[in-house]
Design a protein around this motif. Sequence first.
Motif, short mmCIF file in Angstrom:
data_model
loop_
_atom_site.label_atom_id
_atom_site.label_comp_id
_atom_site.label_asym_id
_atom_site.label_seq_id
_atom_site.Cartn_x
_atom_site.Cartn_y
_atom_site.Cartn_z
N UNK A 23 38.66 48.09 50.78
CA UNK A 23 37.55 47.38 51.41
C UNK A 23 36.26 48.21 51.38
N UNK B 185 35.11 30.97 39.53
CA UNK B 185 35.05 32.44 39.61
C UNK B 185 36.39 33.07 39.28
N UNK B 186 37.44 32.27 39.27
CA UNK B 186 38.74 32.81 38.88
C UNK B 186 39.75 32.84 39.99
N UNK B 187 39.46 32.20 41.13
CA UNK B 187 40.50 32.12 42.15
C UNK B 187 41.49 31.05 41.72
N UNK C 14 40.93 37.22 52.70
CA UNK C 14 39.78 36.47 52.20
C UNK C 14 39.94 34.98 52.49
N UNK D 177 38.22 35.78 36.36
CA UNK D 177 37.99 36.63 37.53
C UNK D 177 37.56 38.04 37.13
N UNK E 25 33.21 38.37 47.26
CA UNK E 25 34.25 37.36 47.04
C UNK E 25 35.12 37.62 45.80
N UNK E 26 34.52 37.79 44.61
CA UNK E 26 35.39 38.02 43.44
C UNK E 26 36.20 39.32 43.56
N UNK F 36 37.28 40.68 46.34
CA UNK F 36 38.39 40.44 47.28
C UNK F 36 39.46 39.58 46.65
N UNK F 37 39.03 38.59 45.86
CA UNK F 37 40.01 37.72 45.20
C UNK F 37 40.85 38.54 44.23
#
Lengths: 412, 239
Positions: B119, A315-317, A3, B85, B109-110, B112-113
């Motif tokens: 996937x 977002x929490x990263x 990512x 998250x 995005x969230x 994947x984070x």
Amino acid sequence: MKLLFNIAWTHVSTRVRQTLVGMAGVAMGVGFTIMMAGLMQGSQIDFLRQLVDTMPHITIEDERRSVPTQPAEQEYAAVQMADIANVGKRPGIKYPESVMSSLRSWIPGDVAPSVKTTAIIDHGGARIGITLTGIDPRREVHVSKLAAQMREGKLDDLSRAPNAIIIGEALAEKLGVKTGNTVLLVGGQGTQLNSTVAGLFRSGLKRVDESQIYSLAGPAQVMMGQNGVINQLRLRLNDPMAAQKVAAQVEAQTGYKSVSWQEANADLLSTFTVRDFIVLTVMGAMLLTSSFATYNIISTITHEKRQDIAIMKSLGMREYAVRRIFIIESVIIGVVGILFGWILGYLLCYGWSKITIFNPLTGTTVPLQIYYSAMHYVVAGGISLLCCAGAAYFPARKATRVHPVEIIRGAS
Amino acid sequence: MTEVALQAVELVRRIEGDVAHTLVNGIDLAVNKGEFVAITGPSGSGKSSLLYLLGLLDAPSEGEVMICGQPTSKLSESERADVRLTRCGFVFQFHFLLPEFTSLDNVLLPMRAAGKMAEGEMRERGLALLSSLGLAEHANKRPNQLSGGQRQRVAIARALANRPEIIVADEPTGALDTKSTEQVFSILRDIADHGQTVIVVTHDPALAARADRRIHIVDGKIAEIAMRDGGELVCEGVS
Ligand SMILES: Nc1ncnc2c1ncn2[C@@H]1O[C@H](COP(=O)(O)OP(=O)(O)OP(=O)(O)O)[C@@H](O)[C@H]1O
Ligand SMILES: [Mg+2]
């Protein structure tokens, strides 16, 4: 990680021009560093090779480094002798054959005897001081490259004519003599000797080519006025770099002063050290400045992407993950830049190797010697990559530290 | 029995420095699982500030925020990030989508984070979320190819990505027209009806009217709470 790489890639790939500038900066730094390293080491190695080829690796002389303790001192501890000349009479090396055979039993190389004296060469009104070395042609081939350096005649020709000598091309040119001509040698005691020039050599070292001449041992001993004396043993080693160590061992064994080629050229070698230091500093500075463009790009991106940073954090990263995005970006720029830098460096080295240049040390025009080493590429690339990562780290840390609430408030 | 999803205890947020200010001034609040709470109040009353505290985006000066019964005041910044998250979804007035990414990538995005799904699974969920919000055919568009309402729905999909227990939204319809506003309202209502807790700050009386509870804030304090009683929200004064 994928990512982060994705985000990093979108950032750099949407800023083609800036990215290219950054890559060009890195490529220039790396390319020119590789070129400088190749040139510097090339010329150095070339010079050292000439030095090592031309000079004996170790010279043993009939001289001692310090005044030997006098018999009176040994007998009576109270007696101290002063003013004892260390140079005065030099009787030559005692029992040279047995010294040589004992050395040959352990040194990794070979040894040959010679007679060294100084004289004046007189021809058509020109008088030039020279060093005359009396050699044994059969043994000489084992300790020097003289045979290979012959431009006219052969070593064996020394025994074909009476009092034959071999002189450097440069000296011959100075005196205006040719092979077969006769010159007059004048020794320290006034001894005069008519000698025939039996051959010419060129070592590449100006100072040798202009002032070193060779004959058989006999004529040299005549010039010295000391028949049968051997005052020099010359050693050639399989590994010239071992000369210092071996010289110390030889000196300990024989008691005679043994000088390695490094010691004989200590002044030259120390200027190399200074030069290395200067060049390394310049190369380091070059690599550092080459990452400035990257610093600039990352600063710009982090500034433009403040909102994205805020939202990713909100977002929490984690902060370090967001920071890593920008470091990846600069590593992308760095890696591509380094690849191009390697190509550039190789091309520059190749280009230089096509250029011939007048070398004042040897007095010849030769192509520039380039030393190609994978190490140059690895080290230049490694340092450059570190500089890029560092250049990204600081702006990225600053930008990702910002509290997301500040940005979100500012944007809504 | 109702389960408390989010609880605020004596929540205070002060700003120190030249312009000292108390943004949130002693708020006690418990929000149940599946409840839809609207926060209203005049501009500058501290609604956003309260929301940032409830969503662990900001840390209180005093008091405690408990998520599903777990206190959060002792958590480190990284632990708070992890809670955001996986347990809180944010929607802001501005969509804050990453401009280089497609709708789908933004929603992914969230996930994947968090890195908890394969996937393929993530893509499946991302597409399902987008189509449930009527964005199926916009999955591969970038934010600048979408309308304001569509962007905001993508942002909601992103907030829902990791199935958080709590969705906090700060004036999500502030920049939208009537039709989009209506759409976003029904989506949020729907989310709450499916068991997720929704807390939304709004100036829109129509949206507030559809909430289970309306909390009116003045000067960082709760001034009034209105509960749904049958069809209507009924005011309960706060002493
Ligand atoms: N960093 C800060 N320093 C000082 N005061 C601040 C700071 N941030 C916000 N404030 C003040 O805190 C108060 C509450 O702000 P907040 O954004 O929570 O209000 P709000 O209820 O969301 O208003 P709006 O409806 O306009 O969005 C405002 O009066 C604002 O001026
Ligand atoms: Mg607000």
